[in-house]
Design a protein around this motif. Structure first.
Motif, PDB file in Angstrom:
ATOM      1  N   GLY A 161      62.139 144.993 127.494  1.00  0.00           N
ATOM      2  CA  GLY A 161      63.160 145.678 126.908  1.00  0.00           C
ATOM      3  C   GLY A 161      62.834 145.534 125.388  1.00  0.00           C
ATOM      4  O   GLY A 161      63.076 146.645 124.774  1.00  0.00           O
ATOM      5  N   VAL A 162      62.292 144.378 124.998  1.00  0.00           N
ATOM      6  CA  VAL A 162      61.828 144.266 123.517  1.00  0.00           C
ATOM      7  C   VAL A 162      60.751 145.667 123.183  1.00  0.00           C
ATOM      8  O   VAL A 162      60.774 146.064 122.090  1.00  0.00           O
ATOM      9  CB  VAL A 162      61.138 143.076 122.996  1.00  0.00           C
ATOM     10  CG1 VAL A 162      60.542 142.984 121.750  1.00  0.00           C
ATOM     11  CG2 VAL A 162      62.506 142.133 123.258  1.00  0.00           C
ATOM     12  N   ALA A 163      59.750 145.592 124.067  1.00  0.00           N
ATOM     13  CA  ALA A 163      58.778 146.525 123.890  1.00  0.00           C
ATOM     14  C   ALA A 163      59.482 147.841 124.008  1.00  0.00           C
ATOM     15  O   ALA A 163      58.927 148.736 122.950  1.00  0.00           O
ATOM     16  CB  ALA A 163      57.577 146.250 124.963  1.00  0.00           C
ATOM     17  N   VAL A 164      60.033 148.286 124.911  1.00  0.00           N
ATOM     18  CA  VAL A 164      60.613 149.558 124.743  1.00  0.00           C
ATOM     19  C   VAL A 164      61.511 149.890 123.697  1.00  0.00           C
ATOM     20  O   VAL A 164      61.401 151.119 123.048  1.00  0.00           O
ATOM     21  CB  VAL A 164      61.439 149.883 125.938  1.00  0.00           C
ATOM     22  CG1 VAL A 164      62.345 151.097 126.126  1.00  0.00           C
ATOM     23  CG2 VAL A 164      60.919 149.943 127.404  1.00  0.00           C
ATOM     24  N   THR A 165      62.195 148.967 123.143  1.00  0.00           N
ATOM     25  CA  THR A 165      63.012 149.157 122.020  1.00  0.00           C
ATOM     26  C   THR A 165      62.243 149.413 120.750  1.00  0.00           C
ATOM     27  O   THR A 165      62.464 150.082 119.918  1.00  0.00           O
ATOM     28  CB  THR A 165      63.815 147.862 121.753  1.00  0.00           C
ATOM     29  OG1 THR A 165      64.690 147.651 122.980  1.00  0.00           O
ATOM     30  CG2 THR A 165      64.836 148.242 120.523  1.00  0.00           C
ATOM     31  N   GLY A 179      60.178 138.685 132.181  1.00  0.00           N
ATOM     32  CA  GLY A 179      59.618 139.873 131.948  1.00  0.00           C
ATOM     33  C   GLY A 179      60.364 140.823 131.699  1.00  0.00           C
ATOM     34  O   GLY A 179      60.128 141.922 130.779  1.00  0.00           O
ATOM     35  N   THR A 180      61.592 140.939 132.204  1.00  0.00           N
ATOM     36  CA  THR A 180      62.662 141.739 131.729  1.00  0.00           C
ATOM     37  C   THR A 180      63.012 142.108 130.179  1.00  0.00           C
ATOM     38  O   THR A 180      62.974 143.020 129.623  1.00  0.00           O
ATOM     39  CB  THR A 180      64.008 141.589 132.321  1.00  0.00           C
ATOM     40  OG1 THR A 180      63.642 141.454 133.906  1.00  0.00           O
ATOM     41  CG2 THR A 180      65.156 142.615 132.058  1.00  0.00           C
ATOM     42  N   VAL A 181      63.130 140.792 129.665  1.00  0.00           N
ATOM     43  CA  VAL A 181      63.101 140.769 128.063  1.00  0.00           C
ATOM     44  C   VAL A 181      62.006 141.263 127.361  1.00  0.00           C
ATOM     45  O   VAL A 181      62.183 142.099 126.418  1.00  0.00           O
ATOM     46  CB  VAL A 181      63.508 139.349 127.770  1.00  0.00           C
ATOM     47  CG1 VAL A 181      63.418 139.013 126.141  1.00  0.00           C
ATOM     48  CG2 VAL A 181      64.810 138.662 128.232  1.00  0.00           C
TER      49      VAL A 181
END
Length: 243
Positions: free
Chosen positions: A219-223, A214-216
């Motif tokens: 992180g990808v979504a935020v980026t 979920g962290t990845v």
């Protein structure tokens, strides 16, 4: 197609300039390298290189792409920006070509830092490192676009001190040097309001070989969202200031 062609031409021009100034590329990553050399062995007694190196990647992104607006400031002072305004090149291309060139510089600096990390003992999985570099490139696009937009709207004399000052709290709140899970509740909550924490935590997961957590995903979504917002803002500011 004209936009693609014009973007390529601007990208190639700016990249040639950057590659000729190799000292600038090295100095842009010098501070994170010094942290790696002088702070890394100490940090390794309580943490891992796979935790520290991603933090230093965030540092180099803020120092390199985050200060990319210096190029606009210099071009404005030397008259280059004024000459670009009368060219037939699409205004979006003038920004995107510059931003992509800044991102390439960041990618080169990131690879240099990662190679040094391996030399010091980092054992990150290669697929995760490559995925982390993709996130770094997208982050570079975001920061470079935003930095150029700020440089166009701010007094040139204030750009350097304001941006240099802003980088410090953003870097510390990202958890670059120590995970924010160790911080007091109020500081942890404050760090969650910055996007860099999520990008950094995702890269750390990738370096540890965990690709579907979920962290990845966060992180990808935020980026991706950050890239979209910053490029949109940068494009609008660039179009308005160069109309």
């Amino acid at each position: 197609m004209n936009i693609v062609r014009d973007t390529w031409l601007v990208f190639r021009h700016n990249t040639r300039i950057s590659l000729r100034q190799r000292a600038g590329i090295i100095f842009g990553v010098l501070q994170p390298m010094l942290y790696l050399i002088l702070f890394g062995p100490l940090f390794a007694t309580i943490g891992t290189w796979e935790t520290l190196v991603p933090g230093l990647l965030i540092q180099v992104s803020l120092l390199s792409a985050g200060l990319a607006g210096f190029g606009i400031v210099f071009d404005a002072r030397s008259g280059v920006l004024e000459r670009l305004r009368v060219t037939p090149a699409h205004r979006v291309s003038l920004l995107l070509g510059r931003v992509l060139s800044n991102s390439l510089t960041l990618l080169i600096q990131s690879v240099m830092l990662i190679v040094m990390g391996y030399a010091f003992g980092m054992r990150a999985w290669l697929p995760g490192v490559l995925a982390g570099l993709v996130l770094m490139t997208l982050l570079g696009v975001s920061l470079a676009a935003l930095s150029n937009a700020i440089a166009l709207t701010m007094n040139p004399e204030l750009f350097a001190p304001v941006m240099s000052t802003a980088i410090v709290p953003l870097l510390l709140l990202s958890g670059a040097f120590l995970p924010m899970s160790m911080a007091p509740g109020w500081l942890d909550a404050l760090s969650r309001a910055t996007p860099f924490r999520y990008v950094l935590e995702a890269i750390r997961e990738l370096f540890d070989g965990r690709y579907t957590t979920g962290t990845v995903t966060v992180g990808v979504a935020v980026t991706l969202v950050l890239s979209g917002v910053c490029v949109t803002v940068g494009t609008r500011v660039f179009n308005r200031e160069n109309a």
